[in-house]
Design a protein around this motif. Structure first.
Motif, PDB file in Angstrom:
ATOM      1  N   PHE A   1       3.161  12.892  -0.187  1.00  0.00           N
ATOM      2  CA  PHE A   1       2.854  11.735   0.588  1.00  0.00           C
ATOM      3  C   PHE A   1       4.248  11.342   1.346  1.00  0.00           C
ATOM      4  CE2 PHE A   1       3.322   7.146   1.141  1.00  0.00           C
ATOM      5  CZ  PHE A   1       2.338   6.815   1.780  1.00  0.00           C
TER       6      PHE A   1
ATOM      7  N   SER B   1       2.512   1.801  -3.296  1.00  0.00           N
ATOM      8  CA  SER B   1       1.818   2.492  -4.390  1.00  0.00           C
ATOM      9  C   SER B   1       1.544   3.849  -4.373  1.00  0.00           C
ATOM     10  CB  SER B   1       0.226   1.494  -4.364  1.00  0.00           C
ATOM     11  OG  SER B   1      -0.202   1.895  -3.132  1.00  0.00           O
ATOM     12  N   ARG B   2       1.979   4.475  -3.117  1.00  0.00           N
ATOM     13  CA  ARG B   2       1.670   5.851  -3.273  1.00  0.00           C
ATOM     14  C   ARG B   2       3.085   6.636  -2.862  1.00  0.00           C
ATOM     15  NH1 ARG B   2      -2.214   7.502   1.393  1.00  0.00           N
ATOM     16  NH2 ARG B   2      -1.987   9.454   0.224  1.00  0.00           N
TER      17      ARG B   2
ATOM     18  N   GLU C   1       0.762  -1.151  -0.068  1.00  0.00           N
ATOM     19  CA  GLU C   1       0.179  -0.097   0.006  1.00  0.00           C
ATOM     20  C   GLU C   1       0.867   1.138   0.156  1.00  0.00           C
ATOM     21  OE1 GLU C   1      -2.198  -3.412   1.255  1.00  0.00           O
ATOM     22  OE2 GLU C   1      -0.364  -2.524   1.982  1.00  0.00           O
TER      23      GLU C   1
ATOM     24  N   THR D   1       5.878   8.992   4.973  1.00  0.00           N
ATOM     25  CA  THR D   1       5.656   8.224   6.269  1.00  0.00           C
ATOM     26  C   THR D   1       6.481   8.849   7.368  1.00  0.00           C
ATOM     27  OG1 THR D   1       7.342   6.445   5.745  1.00  0.00           O
ATOM     28  CG2 THR D   1       5.044   6.241   4.797  1.00  0.00           C
TER      29      THR D   1
ATOM     30  N   ASP E   1       3.576   9.916  -4.899  1.00  0.00           N
ATOM     31  CA  ASP E   1       2.473  10.849  -4.801  1.00  0.00           C
ATOM     32  C   ASP E   1       3.079  12.158  -4.138  1.00  0.00           C
ATOM     33  OD1 ASP E   1       0.808   9.060  -6.089  1.00  0.00           O
ATOM     34  OD2 ASP E   1      -0.352   8.570  -4.080  1.00  0.00           O
TER      35      ASP E   1
END
Length: 565
Positions: free
Chosen positions: A513, A506-507, A503, A515, A510
């Motif tokens: 985005f 997949s981002r 998950e 973490t 972007d």
């Protein structure tokens, strides 16, 4: 006896029994003979369904003579075409009267068998020929009627106007679709010139003239062509038509057949398409302008991201610069003291050597040399100078790498670059971020020079190296690899960090985005990297396993597509 089915049937009518029997005897060997003793008897047989191939009819009979019987036969539809041969013994004027009444032949008593047989055979042959011709005409008429029916059905069902004009350009046929399209009934236009239903020719003069005054087979005719014209409805309103022309031969003259299609809707659609195309071109121009602005903004974003990344590394870079500067400064101070001592020794040595008549004073010099450890000093001074030079070189390299890395894109051009040198240079810039928790392993294969914007590619490498280091929580390994396949090169950065879930993978490209904790990342690093690699017509592949690490592989073409740079 002959076959009754194939043998012609004759009806012999005579009121004299002897003559009736004589005629029957003459004919029955060759024909099927039916007799009647009077005119009414003969008519009764015909009314009952008898249909003989030929009638032999006596003229002189009581009650109803042969002429009256002949007149009544012509009133019966089924009998009117049966050939009748009259028989008489009277005046030859009867023959003329009988032939005028519709008889096909005239026999005069006494009758000879050969004559009567020959004449009957002739009349039967003529009747057979006439029947055959009539049947053939009926068949042909049926085919013509069938074809006319099909053509009328097609013309009636057609959605386009079908018009036929004679050699003078006058309308002779007008189908229902033409009535609907032009709003004229057929009877209102038949005989009128088709040219009267066309608008002023203008630029279409040749086409309109040819359509209105077709001279097929002569100069000026246009058979087999399709033209666009302006037609007129009954109310005078003009509308565009597409006319397909053909020539047909009729009665020795050339006639014209035209199929006229109302193309008002098509023209409206074409106009709408043209308007939409113009709008699309305008929008495309605006989009291009916006794209140029976005590209400019993206360039500024790349530079801003570079500066943001360099800001994060500023403290480490400063420390990295201060270390070599520090020991260069220290070594230079020590070197100064060494040089001072050497000057003292050399001054003493020179003084003693100049004043002493005997070598005795040289003992003091030797003592001084031992005191300052001249031999060690001589060896150490070279080492100090070498260390100082190494430190200065390292400072120069770090500063140069920072200059290369932070160079603005607007001043950079596409050029062939050594990407191994580029990643080594970037590694020097971020080394302070890596050295305390990463072991860097290099497994490079030889690479060709690659056409690129090298400072942007350095940005990609830096973002990935910093991310790899930040993914390692305590201590780990970063492995750098490279390779070539066909017309592409690849550079791989693998870490043994905490990895990512599908998950998250997949981002990761972007914008914004991340973490990372708030304040630790902008979420633009990999988005910018993705755009840079895409601009270079390359791609980025990612493989990650939670708890096992991540691999980023950057693919770049050795040569940019023609015109891309």
């Amino acid at each position: 006896m002959t076959d009754p089915i194939a043998t012609p049937t004759l009806l012999v009518v005579d009121d004299t029994a002897v003559d009736l029997a004589l005629l029957q005897a003459m004919l029955e060997d060759s024909y099927r003979v039916v007799t009647a003793g009077s005119g009414p008897a003969a008519l009764a047989l015909l009314a009952d369904g008898l249909c003989p191939d030929l009638i032999v009819l006596d003229v002189m009979m009581p009650d109803m003579d042969g002429y009256e019987v002949l007149d009544r036969l012509r009133a019966i539809p089924a009998a009117r075409d049966i050939p009748v041969v009259l028989v008489t013994a009277s005046d030859p004027m009867d023959e003329e009267r009988g032939l005028n009444s519709g008889a096909v032949d005239f026999l005069t008593k006494p009758i000879r068998q050969a004559v009567v047989l020959a004449r009957i055979r002739t009349q039967l042959n003529m009747k057979a020929a006439q029947d055959q011709l009539r049947n053939q005409n009926l068949r042909l008429a049926g085919r013509v009627a069938q074809r006319e029916s099909v053509l009328n059905t097609i013309a009636s069902a057609a959605q386009d106007a079908i018009v036929m004009i004679d050699g003078g350009g006058r309308i002779s046929f007008w189908n229902p679709a033409a009535e609907r399209i032009f709003n004229y009934r057929t009877e209102e236009v038949v005989g009128r010139p088709l040219r009267a239903l066309l608008a002023s020719p203008g630029e279409d003069d040749t086409a309109a003239s040819s359509l209105g005054h077709i001279a097929f087979g002569q100069s000026g005719g246009m058979p087999g062509t399709t033209v666009e014209l302006t037609a007129l409805r009954k109310d005078g309103s003009a509308f565009p038509v597409e006319a397909s022309l053909a020539a047909v031969r009729r009665g020795g003259d050339w006639w014209g057949v035209g199929i006229l299609r109302d193309i008002s809707e098509r023209k409206a659609i074409e106009a709408q398409i043209q308007a939409q195309l113009a709008e699309l071109m305008r929008a495309n121009a605006e989009l291009k302008e916006l794209n140029d602005k976005v590209s400019d903004a993206q360039g500024k974003l790349v530079q801003s991201e570079k500066m943001a990344s360099l800001g994060v590394l500023a403290a480490g870079v400063a420390h990295e610069i201060n270390n070599p500067v520090g020991y260069v400064s220290s070594n230079l101070a020590t070197l100064k003291q060494y040089v001072t001592d050497l000057l003292r020794v050399l001054e003493s040595y020179e003084a003693v050597r100049a004043a002493a008549p005997v070598p005795a004073p040289f003992h003091d010099v030797a003592k001084l040399v031992a005191e300052v450890e001249l031999d060690y000093m001589k060896g150490d001074v070279l080492a100090l100078i070498g260390e100082s030079q190494e430190g200065i070189d390292r400072v120069r390299k770090i500063v140069q790498d920072l200059k290369d890395f932070s160079r603005a894109e607007s001043r950079e051009t596409w050029a062939d670059a050594d990407l191994r040198h580029a990643i080594e240079s970037t590694l020097n810039v971020v080394w302070n971020e890596l050295k305390y928790k990463c072991e860097v392993r290099k497994e490079f294969a030889p690479l060709p020079r690659v056409e690129c914007l090298v400072s942007q590619i350095n940005q990609v490498f830096m973002n990935m190296l910093v991310n790899a280091a930040q993914a390692i929580e305590t201590r780990g390994v970063i492995t750098l690899r490279s390779g070539v396949r066909d017309a592409e090169i690849w550079i791989e950065i693998t870490d043994t960090g905490k990895g990512m879930t599908p998950e998250v993978v997949s981002r990761i490209f972007d914008p914004f985005f991340t973490t990372k904790p708030v304040g630790k990342g902008t979420g633009l690093g990999l988005a910018v990297s993705y755009n840079i690699v895409e601009k270079h017509h390359g791609r980025i592949e990612v493989e990650s396993t939670p708890g096992a690490g991540t691999t980023f592989r950057v693919w770049l073409p050795v040569r940019q597509p023609h015109g891309a740079a």
